[in-house]
Design a protein around this motif. Sequence first.
Motif, PDB file in Angstrom:
ATOM      1  N   LEU A  62       0.827  -1.197   0.000  1.00 41.37           N
ATOM      2  CA  LEU A  62       0.000   0.000   0.000  1.00 41.37           C
ATOM      3  C   LEU A  62       0.866   1.253   0.000  1.00 41.37           C
ATOM      4  O   LEU A  62       1.987   1.254   0.525  1.00 41.37           O
ATOM      5  CB  LEU A  62      -0.910   0.015   1.234  1.00 41.37           C
ATOM      6  CG  LEU A  62      -1.878  -1.156   1.383  1.00 41.37           C
ATOM      7  CD1 LEU A  62      -2.683  -0.999   2.669  1.00 41.37           C
ATOM      8  CD2 LEU A  62      -2.805  -1.269   0.177  1.00 41.37           C
ATOM      9  N   LEU A  63       0.346   2.335  -0.562  1.00 44.12           N
ATOM     10  CA  LEU A  63       1.033   3.618  -0.521  1.00 44.12           C
ATOM     11  C   LEU A  63       0.999   4.164   0.905  1.00 44.12           C
ATOM     12  O   LEU A  63       0.015   4.001   1.623  1.00 44.12           O
ATOM     13  CB  LEU A  63       0.353   4.615  -1.453  1.00 44.12           C
ATOM     14  CG  LEU A  63       0.274   4.255  -2.937  1.00 44.12           C
ATOM     15  CD1 LEU A  63      -0.490   5.339  -3.680  1.00 44.12           C
ATOM     16  CD2 LEU A  63       1.661   4.070  -3.522  1.00 44.12           C
ATOM     17  N   PRO A  64       2.061   4.850   1.349  1.00 43.16           N
ATOM     18  CA  PRO A  64       2.020   5.516   2.654  1.00 43.16           C
ATOM     19  C   PRO A  64       0.887   6.543   2.688  1.00 43.16           C
ATOM     20  O   PRO A  64       0.642   7.231   1.687  1.00 43.16           O
ATOM     21  CB  PRO A  64       3.395   6.195   2.747  1.00 43.16           C
ATOM     22  CG  PRO A  64       4.268   5.432   1.793  1.00 43.16           C
ATOM     23  CD  PRO A  64       3.360   5.009   0.680  1.00 43.16           C
ATOM     24  N   ARG A 103     -10.382   4.158   1.031  1.00 47.64           N
ATOM     25  CA  ARG A 103     -10.151   2.775   0.620  1.00 47.64           C
ATOM     26  C   ARG A 103      -8.656   2.507   0.619  1.00 47.64           C
ATOM     27  O   ARG A 103      -7.855   3.459   0.598  1.00 47.64           O
ATOM     28  CB  ARG A 103     -10.736   2.535  -0.782  1.00 47.64           C
ATOM     29  CG  ARG A 103     -12.248   2.603  -0.812  1.00 47.64           C
ATOM     30  CD  ARG A 103     -12.815   2.253  -2.193  1.00 47.64           C
ATOM     31  NE  ARG A 103     -12.661   3.338  -3.146  1.00 47.64           N
ATOM     32  CZ  ARG A 103     -11.964   3.277  -4.273  1.00 47.64           C
ATOM     33  NH1 ARG A 103     -11.311   2.167  -4.586  1.00 47.64           N
ATOM     34  NH2 ARG A 103     -11.907   4.291  -5.094  1.00 47.64           N
ATOM     35  N   PRO A 104      -8.222   1.260   0.651  1.00 44.11           N
ATOM     36  CA  PRO A 104      -6.781   0.974   0.659  1.00 44.11           C
ATOM     37  C   PRO A 104      -6.076   1.606  -0.538  1.00 44.11           C
ATOM     38  O   PRO A 104      -6.560   1.534  -1.676  1.00 44.11           O
ATOM     39  CB  PRO A 104      -6.729  -0.561   0.601  1.00 44.11           C
ATOM     40  CG  PRO A 104      -8.023  -0.999   1.213  1.00 44.11           C
ATOM     41  CD  PRO A 104      -9.028   0.023   0.791  1.00 44.11           C
ATOM     42  N   LEU A 105      -4.932   2.237  -0.276  1.00 50.05           N
ATOM     43  CA  LEU A 105      -4.170   2.934  -1.319  1.00 50.05           C
ATOM     44  C   LEU A 105      -3.270   1.930  -2.035  1.00 50.05           C
ATOM     45  O   LEU A 105      -2.051   1.899  -1.834  1.00 50.05           O
ATOM     46  CB  LEU A 105      -3.349   4.062  -0.700  1.00 50.05           C
ATOM     47  CG  LEU A 105      -4.154   5.149   0.017  1.00 50.05           C
ATOM     48  CD1 LEU A 105      -3.227   6.126   0.722  1.00 50.05           C
ATOM     49  CD2 LEU A 105      -5.045   5.887  -0.975  1.00 50.05           C
ATOM     50  N   GLN A 230      -0.614   0.980  14.204  1.00 50.65           N
ATOM     51  CA  GLN A 230      -1.797   1.414  14.934  1.00 50.65           C
ATOM     52  C   GLN A 230      -2.907   1.932  14.024  1.00 50.65           C
ATOM     53  O   GLN A 230      -4.038   2.103  14.471  1.00 50.65           O
ATOM     54  CB  GLN A 230      -1.404   2.492  15.956  1.00 50.65           C
ATOM     55  CG  GLN A 230      -0.515   1.952  17.072  1.00 50.65           C
ATOM     56  CD  GLN A 230      -0.043   3.044  18.015  1.00 50.65           C
ATOM     57  OE1 GLN A 230       1.119   3.430  17.992  1.00 50.65           O
ATOM     58  NE2 GLN A 230      -0.939   3.533  18.857  1.00 50.65           N
ATOM     59  N   LEU A 231      -2.575   2.204  12.775  1.00 48.88           N
ATOM     60  CA  LEU A 231      -3.557   2.729  11.836  1.00 48.88           C
ATOM     61  C   LEU A 231      -4.077   1.608  10.937  1.00 48.88           C
ATOM     62  O   LEU A 231      -3.308   0.764  10.490  1.00 48.88           O
ATOM     63  CB  LEU A 231      -2.938   3.829  10.973  1.00 48.88           C
ATOM     64  CG  LEU A 231      -2.447   5.075  11.708  1.00 48.88           C
ATOM     65  CD1 LEU A 231      -1.744   6.019  10.726  1.00 48.88           C
ATOM     66  CD2 LEU A 231      -3.593   5.786  12.402  1.00 48.88           C
ATOM     67  N   PRO A 232      -5.377   1.617  10.630  1.00 51.14           N
ATOM     68  CA  PRO A 232      -5.909   0.603   9.702  1.00 51.14           C
ATOM     69  C   PRO A 232      -5.477   0.916   8.272  1.00 51.14           C
ATOM     70  O   PRO A 232      -4.911   1.979   7.992  1.00 51.14           O
ATOM     71  CB  PRO A 232      -7.422   0.758   9.875  1.00 51.14           C
ATOM     72  CG  PRO A 232      -7.608   2.176  10.303  1.00 51.14           C
ATOM     73  CD  PRO A 232      -6.416   2.519  11.152  1.00 51.14           C
ATOM     74  N   ASP A 233      -5.745   0.008   7.364  1.00 56.92           N
ATOM     75  CA  ASP A 233      -5.408   0.235   5.963  1.00 56.92           C
ATOM     76  C   ASP A 233      -6.284   1.305   5.324  1.00 56.92           C
ATOM     77  O   ASP A 233      -5.858   1.983   4.383  1.00 56.92           O
ATOM     78  CB  ASP A 233      -5.546  -1.070   5.164  1.00 56.92           C
ATOM     79  CG  ASP A 233      -4.459  -2.082   5.506  1.00 56.92           C
ATOM     80  OD1 ASP A 233      -3.427  -1.671   6.078  1.00 56.92           O
ATOM     81  OD2 ASP A 233      -4.660  -3.271   5.211  1.00 56.92           O
ATOM     82  N   SER A 234      -7.496   1.463   5.825  1.00 50.57           N
ATOM     83  CA  SER A 234      -8.412   2.454   5.252  1.00 50.57           C
ATOM     84  C   SER A 234      -9.569   2.661   6.223  1.00 50.57           C
ATOM     85  O   SER A 234      -9.635   2.039   7.289  1.00 50.57           O
ATOM     86  CB  SER A 234      -8.932   2.000   3.883  1.00 50.57           C
ATOM     87  OG  SER A 234      -9.696   0.806   4.009  1.00 50.57           O
ATOM     88  N   GLY A 235     -10.482   3.552   5.845  1.00 53.74           N
ATOM     89  CA  GLY A 235     -11.660   3.798   6.667  1.00 53.74           C
ATOM     90  C   GLY A 235     -11.402   4.659   7.882  1.00 53.74           C
ATOM     91  O   GLY A 235     -12.111   4.546   8.881  1.00 53.74           O
ATOM     92  N   TYR A 236     -10.414   5.556   7.791  1.00 51.35           N
ATOM     93  CA  TYR A 236     -10.126   6.420   8.933  1.00 51.35           C
ATOM     94  C   TYR A 236      -9.789   7.832   8.459  1.00 51.35           C
ATOM     95  O   TYR A 236      -9.486   8.072   7.289  1.00 51.35           O
ATOM     96  CB  TYR A 236      -8.964   5.866   9.767  1.00 51.35           C
ATOM     97  CG  TYR A 236      -7.606   5.926   9.094  1.00 51.35           C
ATOM     98  CD1 TYR A 236      -6.744   6.993   9.313  1.00 51.35           C
ATOM     99  CD2 TYR A 236      -7.187   4.910   8.239  1.00 51.35           C
ATOM    100  CE1 TYR A 236      -5.501   7.044   8.701  1.00 51.35           C
ATOM    101  CE2 TYR A 236      -5.948   4.944   7.629  1.00 51.35           C
ATOM    102  CZ  TYR A 236      -5.102   6.019   7.864  1.00 51.35           C
ATOM    103  OH  TYR A 236      -3.866   6.080   7.244  1.00 51.35           O
TER     104      TYR A 236
END
Length: 285
Positions: A62-64, A103-105, A230-236
């Motif tokens: 995934l992209l940062p 969404r996931p990058l 600590q961060l999810p892949d998306s949805g935040y």
Amino acid sequence: MTIQWRDLDTVSAHPGLYLQAVLHRSVTGKTLPDLGLRAQITIDPRNLADYRKVCGVVESSLLPPAYPHVLAFPLQLRLLTDKRFPFPLLGLVHLENSIQVLRPLAGLGPFTISVHAENLKPHDKGAVFSIITRLEDQLGLLWQGDSRILCRGVKLDASPEAAPELEDMQLNEIAHWHAPSDIGRRYAKVSGDYNPIHMSALSAKLFGFPRAIAHGLWNKGRVLAELANQLPDSGYQLYVRFKKPLLLPGDVILKASANAPSGQFVLSGSDGGPHLQGQWQPLDG
């Protein structure tokens, strides 16, 4: 305001734009243009790898989450140096920044990236406005950013709004690192942001700083690299408030709350003064 979009063939920023910014040093109005810039892009794997290296981001599919700032910078520079833009680029202050990762990058594109300015409001020290950045793929919006920018000395006929309060959470040290004297030049090579305040002590002194200062978005990118688990892949969504500039070289300490859907963090110097603070939470939070 209805945005008048201009589609560009390339996102490359012309080197002469900084010279243009040096020559444009006065406020010419109090109304933001209705101009929006957008372009089709694909990601250069070498630039992405350089970004990961300079910000300490581990390899991933995934992209940062802060990398779209780099992708958008050339368009932002064009927007802020456009003849219709009323405020001088040099001297603008990046106060706050928020992003939404919908969404996931994933992947290297093609993407559509766009920028425009909106939400001009009074501030105790002048006026603030937003640069809105959007990254989209064939399915729609992936990522959105809102950078709140201060232009000093602009007087608007309204009362300033109070900055949002951050939730008070228990924070513990999770990392510390040294920001070397050349990190501004190294990040500039990746991002294209060659603002003189980041390049050297000599050029920074021309703008009132005793030494060069780190890019605020390098600080943010470095912090998010440490918060990756600590961060999810998306949805935040994630909000950052930039505080005291980080003079180079300098040592910093990152404190964060426990691993949870919502959290808070602060990056401080060796004297305890904060360089940035922020929080994250689910998009439906």
